[in-house]
Scaffold this motif. Structure first.
Motif, PDB file in Angstrom:
ATOM      1  N   GLY A  35     -13.067  17.986  -3.620  1.00 25.85           N
ATOM      2  CA  GLY A  35     -13.091  16.674  -2.996  1.00 25.85           C
ATOM      3  C   GLY A  35     -14.461  16.099  -2.706  1.00 25.85           C
ATOM      4  N   PRO A  36     -14.481  14.927  -2.093  1.00 24.41           N
ATOM      5  CA  PRO A  36     -15.734  14.263  -1.726  1.00 24.41           C
ATOM      6  C   PRO A  36     -16.285  14.829  -0.419  1.00 24.41           C
ATOM      7  CG  PRO A  36     -13.896  12.943  -1.028  1.00 24.41           C
ATOM      8  CD  PRO A  36     -13.308  14.135  -1.738  1.00 24.41           C
ATOM      9  N   ARG A  37     -17.536  14.597  -0.171  1.00 27.72           N
ATOM     10  CA  ARG A  37     -18.132  14.991   1.103  1.00 27.72           C
ATOM     11  C   ARG A  37     -18.187  13.822   2.087  1.00 27.72           C
ATOM     12  NH1 ARG A  37     -16.600  18.730  -0.686  1.00 27.72           N
ATOM     13  NH2 ARG A  37     -17.629  20.655  -1.345  1.00 27.72           N
ATOM     14  N   ASP A  38     -17.893  12.618   1.599  1.00 23.63           N
ATOM     15  CA  ASP A  38     -17.922  11.434   2.455  1.00 23.63           C
ATOM     16  C   ASP A  38     -16.611  10.677   2.281  1.00 23.63           C
ATOM     17  OD1 ASP A  38     -18.444   9.182   3.933  1.00 23.63           O
ATOM     18  OD2 ASP A  38     -19.897   8.338   2.518  1.00 23.63           O
ATOM     19  N   VAL A  39     -15.805  10.652   3.336  1.00 24.89           N
ATOM     20  CA  VAL A  39     -14.541   9.910   3.287  1.00 24.89           C
ATOM     21  C   VAL A  39     -14.586   8.692   4.214  1.00 24.89           C
ATOM     22  CG1 VAL A  39     -13.166  11.911   2.611  1.00 24.89           C
ATOM     23  CG2 VAL A  39     -13.512  11.429   5.037  1.00 24.89           C
ATOM     24  N   SER A  40     -15.774   8.271   4.555  1.00 28.25           N
ATOM     25  CA  SER A  40     -15.913   7.154   5.501  1.00 28.25           C
ATOM     26  C   SER A  40     -15.257   5.856   5.031  1.00 28.25           C
ATOM     27  CB  SER A  40     -17.393   6.907   5.821  1.00 28.25           C
ATOM     28  OG  SER A  40     -18.139   6.620   4.652  1.00 28.25           O
ATOM     29  N   PRO A  41     -15.124   5.594   3.703  1.00 22.75           N
ATOM     30  CA  PRO A  41     -14.415   4.371   3.311  1.00 22.75           C
ATOM     31  C   PRO A  41     -12.971   4.302   3.810  1.00 22.75           C
ATOM     32  CG  PRO A  41     -15.726   5.156   1.468  1.00 22.75           C
ATOM     33  CD  PRO A  41     -15.770   6.226   2.525  1.00 22.75           C
ATOM     34  N   GLU A  98     -13.185   5.199  -2.812  1.00 24.06           N
ATOM     35  CA  GLU A  98     -13.109   3.731  -2.708  1.00 24.06           C
ATOM     36  C   GLU A  98     -11.764   3.223  -3.232  1.00 24.06           C
ATOM     37  OE1 GLU A  98     -15.169   1.723  -1.307  1.00 24.06           O
ATOM     38  OE2 GLU A  98     -17.038   2.865  -1.107  1.00 24.06           O
ATOM     39  N   THR A  99     -11.308   3.805  -4.345  1.00 19.78           N
ATOM     40  CA  THR A  99     -10.001   3.422  -4.893  1.00 19.78           C
ATOM     41  C   THR A  99      -8.878   3.787  -3.933  1.00 19.78           C
ATOM     42  OG1 THR A  99     -10.777   3.683  -7.167  1.00 19.78           O
ATOM     43  CG2 THR A  99      -8.390   3.790  -6.801  1.00 19.78           C
ATOM     44  N   TYR A 100      -8.935   4.984  -3.373  1.00 18.44           N
ATOM     45  CA  TYR A 100      -7.900   5.411  -2.443  1.00 18.44           C
ATOM     46  C   TYR A 100      -7.867   4.517  -1.209  1.00 18.44           C
ATOM     47  CZ  TYR A 100      -7.731   9.749  -5.206  1.00 18.44           C
ATOM     48  OH  TYR A 100      -7.614  10.678  -6.208  1.00 18.44           O
ATOM     49  N   ALA A 101      -9.035   4.142  -0.728  1.00 20.42           N
ATOM     50  CA  ALA A 101      -9.100   3.263   0.444  1.00 20.42           C
ATOM     51  C   ALA A 101      -8.444   1.910   0.163  1.00 20.42           C
ATOM     52  CB  ALA A 101     -10.553   3.063   0.862  1.00 20.42           C
ATOM     53  N   GLY A 160       0.809  -1.208   0.000  1.00 21.79           N
ATOM     54  CA  GLY A 160       0.000   0.000   0.000  1.00 21.79           C
ATOM     55  C   GLY A 160       0.844   1.260   0.000  1.00 21.79           C
ATOM     56  N   LEU A 161       0.247   2.341  -0.438  1.00 26.22           N
ATOM     57  CA  LEU A 161       0.935   3.638  -0.487  1.00 26.22           C
ATOM     58  C   LEU A 161       1.038   4.233   0.906  1.00 26.22           C
ATOM     59  CD1 LEU A 161      -1.141   5.047  -3.469  1.00 26.22           C
ATOM     60  CD2 LEU A 161       1.263   4.329  -3.599  1.00 26.22           C
ATOM     61  N   ASP A 162       2.141   4.883   1.166  1.00 24.43           N
ATOM     62  CA  ASP A 162       2.287   5.609   2.434  1.00 24.43           C
ATOM     63  C   ASP A 162       1.562   6.948   2.381  1.00 24.43           C
ATOM     64  OD1 ASP A 162       4.418   3.925   3.977  1.00 24.43           O
ATOM     65  OD2 ASP A 162       5.165   4.087   1.915  1.00 24.43           O
ATOM     66  N   TRP A 163       1.679   7.615   1.223  1.00 19.21           N
ATOM     67  CA  TRP A 163       1.077   8.937   1.081  1.00 19.21           C
ATOM     68  C   TRP A 163       0.475   9.067  -0.313  1.00 19.21           C
ATOM     69  CZ3 TRP A 163       6.513   8.541   1.890  1.00 19.21           C
ATOM     70  CH2 TRP A 163       6.887   8.525   3.235  1.00 19.21           C
ATOM     71  N   LEU A 164      -0.581   9.870  -0.398  1.00 22.53           N
ATOM     72  CA  LEU A 164      -1.238  10.113  -1.672  1.00 22.53           C
ATOM     73  C   LEU A 164      -1.602  11.592  -1.757  1.00 22.53           C
ATOM     74  CD1 LEU A 164      -3.996   7.894  -3.318  1.00 22.53           C
ATOM     75  CD2 LEU A 164      -4.201  10.389  -3.320  1.00 22.53           C
ATOM     76  N   PHE A 165      -1.168  12.244  -2.808  1.00 28.92           N
ATOM     77  CA  PHE A 165      -1.575  13.623  -3.102  1.00 28.92           C
ATOM     78  C   PHE A 165      -2.535  13.580  -4.277  1.00 28.92           C
ATOM     79  CE2 PHE A 165      -1.277  17.128  -6.060  1.00 28.92           C
ATOM     80  CZ  PHE A 165      -1.561  18.211  -5.238  1.00 28.92           C
ATOM     81  N   THR A 166      -3.645  14.307  -4.179  1.00 29.70           N
ATOM     82  CA  THR A 166      -4.615  14.275  -5.266  1.00 29.70           C
ATOM     83  C   THR A 166      -5.137  15.650  -5.615  1.00 29.70           C
ATOM     84  OG1 THR A 166      -6.728  13.361  -6.043  1.00 29.70           O
ATOM     85  CG2 THR A 166      -6.504  13.726  -3.660  1.00 29.70           C
ATOM     86  N   ALA A 167      -5.189  15.898  -6.909  1.00 30.91           N
ATOM     87  CA  ALA A 167      -5.848  17.087  -7.438  1.00 30.91           C
ATOM     88  C   ALA A 167      -7.192  16.719  -8.053  1.00 30.91           C
ATOM     89  CB  ALA A 167      -4.960  17.750  -8.500  1.00 30.91           C
ATOM     90  N   HIS A 168      -7.533  15.423  -8.016  1.00 28.88           N
ATOM     91  CA  HIS A 168      -8.762  14.933  -8.657  1.00 28.88           C
ATOM     92  C   HIS A 168      -9.368  13.809  -7.810  1.00 28.88           C
ATOM     93  CE1 HIS A 168      -7.458  17.172 -12.187  1.00 28.88           C
ATOM     94  NE2 HIS A 168      -6.297  16.553 -12.117  1.00 28.88           N
ATOM     95  N   SER A 169      -9.993  14.165  -6.695  1.00 28.84           N
ATOM     96  CA  SER A 169     -10.438  13.135  -5.760  1.00 28.84           C
ATOM     97  C   SER A 169     -11.900  12.739  -5.898  1.00 28.84           C
ATOM     98  CB  SER A 169     -10.198  13.600  -4.320  1.00 28.84           C
ATOM     99  OG  SER A 169     -10.967  14.748  -4.024  1.00 28.84           O
TER     100      SER A 169
END
Length: 335
Positions: free
Chosen positions: A248-254, A230-233, A216-225
């Motif tokens: 960004g999203p309004r729900d990051v619960s995943p 679900e993919t990031y999770a 898994g990735l340690d860190w992720l920077f996104t300009a297009h979230s």
């Protein structure tokens, strides 16, 4: 002289409309204690400019522009960092008139010395993206020279990603960069800037990343979230970190199951709220200038337009709106 030429908008119009951006004479603002009055020689266009022009109220006439490079012509009563004649570059803030004007007022604490080895045009490609990339890496993600792991940069061919790759290469020797790119040409661009890996975010990105970083990735920077949580999770490791610069999203619960941390980055926060560490933007821009002059970071200009007019700014906005621009579009020299 009490007025200066500025370019802005009065109505939210399609960029193909000749009235989408127009020139007007405006009053030169009275300088605050920490303000510089800068003769602007070059500017660049960022996605935020396009977004504001398309949907934000003009309040009569709104002057856009954040990135600029120019020469200090006057200073406020408490300025200590610059004197008239100094060459500077900066990104300003979103709660003042923008930099698309011949004479522009900006706070010294958000301003850096222009890299000596760059033209004004190339210098104007750097400030907003450098501040955003720097604050994402070192303030939000808290990376240091001792940090060890893998960073995915989503939107790596854009202005921020193009600088972030270089900052990692210059300052974070133990961080491996995976950059997203949608074509072979764009993959070559990010590799040239220093990315160890390039993956196509439109084709099997998850599988490619899992092969590179199986734990898994340690860190992720996104300009297009948007719609990507679900993919990031799936691809970020437990207790990993994500920093986003879009709405960004309004729900990051995943992300909760892996205790993945979500960070927002907005480079306007410090100047808008006059935070106690606002001068950090001055300091980091000076550090970026030093890295440029040492040959460790380069300008990300991919297209330069001249002169600075309403017509050339409309052309630049149209190019940025297309979403197909790698690096930065700059404009230099007034008509």
């Amino acid at each position: 002289m009490t007025t200066t030429t500025a370019i802005g908008y009065e109505k939210n119009l399609p960029i193909t409309d000749p009235s989408a951006l127009i020139e007007k004479d405006v009053e030169i603002p009275e300088l605050g204690p920490h303000d510089l009055l800068v003769e602007v020689n070059a500017v660049s266009v960022n996605p935020v400019d396009v977004k504001l022009r398309a949907g934000a109220s003009a309040n009569g006439f709104r002057i856009l522009g954040f990135d600029a490079a120019g020469i200090v012509r006057d200073i406020g009563s408490e300025v200590t960092l610059f004197i008239p004649g100094d060459e500077v570059f900066y990104a300003g803030t979103n709660d003042r008139a923008g930099s698309n004007q011949r004479l522009h007022a900006v706070d010294e604490r958000s301003t850096g010395r222009k890299p000596a080895t760059l033209s004004f045009a190339d210098a104007a490609s750097l400030p907003l993206t450098s501040i955003t990339a720097w604050e994402s890496l070192f303030d939000r993600l808290q990376l240091t020279e001792q940090s060890f792991g893998t960073l995915l940069i989503v939107g790596a061919t854009g202005g921020v990603g193009s600088i972030m790759i270089q900052l990692v290469e210059a300052l974070l020797p133990n961080v491996t960069v995976i950059a997203t790119a949608s074509s072979d040409d764009r993959a070559a661009w990010v590799r040239q800037l220093g990315a160890e890996h390039a993956v196509n975010h439109r084709e099997n990105m998850t599988a490619e990343i899992s092969a590179i970083a199986p734990d898994g990735l340690d860190w992720l920077f996104t300009a297009h979230s948007e719609a990507q949580i679900e993919t990031y999770a799936e691809i970020v490791r437990p207790f990993g970190h994500i920093v986003a610069i879009d709405d960004g999203p309004r729900d990051v619960s995943p992300l909760k199951g892996k205790s993945i941390a979500w960070h927002w980055e907005l480079m306007f926060t410090k100047p808008q709220y006059k935070t106690h560490d606002m001068i950090g933007q001055h300091q980091l821009l000076n550090e970026v200038a030093r890295l440029v002059d040492q040959g460790r970071v380069r300008a990300t200009t991919t297209r330069a337009l001249s002169p600075i007019t309403a017509a050339t700014l409309r052309e630049a906005h149209e190019l940025v709106e297309s979403g197909r621009v790698a690096g930065k579009i700059v404009l230099h020299d007034w008509a």
